[in-house]
Motif scaffolding. Structure first.
Motif, PDB file in Angstrom:
ATOM      1  N   LEU A  49       0.831  -1.208   0.000  1.00  0.00           N
ATOM      2  CA  LEU A  49       0.000   0.000   0.000  1.00  0.00           C
ATOM      3  C   LEU A  49       0.869   1.263   0.000  1.00  0.00           C
ATOM      4  CD1 LEU A  49      -2.826  -1.183   2.408  1.00  0.00           C
ATOM      5  CD2 LEU A  49      -3.119  -0.545   0.012  1.00  0.00           C
TER       6      LEU A  49
ATOM      7  N   THR B  17      -0.142   4.480   5.173  1.00  0.00           N
ATOM      8  CA  THR B  17      -0.408   3.199   5.825  1.00  0.00           C
ATOM      9  C   THR B  17       0.416   3.034   7.086  1.00  0.00           C
ATOM     10  OG1 THR B  17      -0.643   2.285   3.592  1.00  0.00           O
ATOM     11  CG2 THR B  17      -0.560   0.705   5.409  1.00  0.00           C
TER      12      THR B  17
ATOM     13  N   TYR C 284      -0.276   5.023  -0.557  1.00  0.00           N
ATOM     14  CA  TYR C 284      -1.304   5.190   0.468  1.00  0.00           C
ATOM     15  C   TYR C 284      -0.691   5.270   1.859  1.00  0.00           C
ATOM     16  CZ  TYR C 284      -4.846   4.556  -3.035  1.00  0.00           C
ATOM     17  OH  TYR C 284      -5.633   4.748  -4.127  1.00  0.00           O
TER      18      TYR C 284
ATOM     19  N   LEU D 217      -9.667   1.679  -4.813  1.00  0.00           N
ATOM     20  CA  LEU D 217      -8.405   2.412  -4.934  1.00  0.00           C
ATOM     21  C   LEU D 217      -8.131   2.700  -6.411  1.00  0.00           C
ATOM     22  CD1 LEU D 217      -6.024   0.630  -2.388  1.00  0.00           C
ATOM     23  CD2 LEU D 217      -7.790   2.353  -1.989  1.00  0.00           C
TER      24      LEU D 217
END
Ligand SMILES: [Zn+2]
Length: 145
Positions: free
Chosen positions: A9, A16, A14, A74
């Protein structure tokens, strides 16, 4: 348990977090207060009804990622390779002369673009590892809208 998924990710850009040894209550608190989704393989957590929890059944990181991509829709983004894989911090670009002596000599010779994690001081560059990673990302992007 989801360390590899966390790295995947981050590769996609993203934000994370991957807290080690946190109690359920702390994780839930983080999710609520920071507007995050708690990804878990712990089915006990899944019995709590909350939009902030998503339970993953598969033990295979790529299958987990596919579920997350589908569930949260996503999108392929421009944030690819902009986060530190180790600590999630946004990378900053650095000029080539700054990395001299800090990356292997052959890397210094053969690359011009470098980035650094301001937190853990790790350096990144577009190497062969990245090439393999890009192929993998291409496969992931086929799941995305
Ligand atoms: Zn870092």
């Amino acid at each position: 348990m989801l360390g590899t998924l966390a790295r995947y990710l981050r590769i996609l850009g993203y934000d994370t977090l991957y807290p080690e040894e946190s109690r359920d209550a702390e994780l839930l608190f983080l999710a609520y207060t920071q507007g995050r989704v708690l990804l878990t393989r712990d089915t006990r957590m899944g019995t709590r009804i909350s939009p902030n929890i998503f339970v993953l059944k598969s033990a295979v990181p790529e299958e987990q990622l596919k579920r997350v991509v589908e569930k949260f829709k996503l999108k392929r983004g421009e944030n690819l390779f902009t986060r530190c894989l180790e600590c999630n911090t946004s990378l900053v670009k650095v000029v080539k002369k700054e990395v001299k002596g800090k990356v292997p000599p052959y890397v210094f010779k053969s690359h011009n673009k470098f980035a650094k994690c301001p937190k853990c001081k790790k350096y990144y560059w577009t190497g062969t590892h990245m090439k393999r990673m890009k192929e993998r990302v291409k496969r992931w992007e086929e799941w995305m809208g």
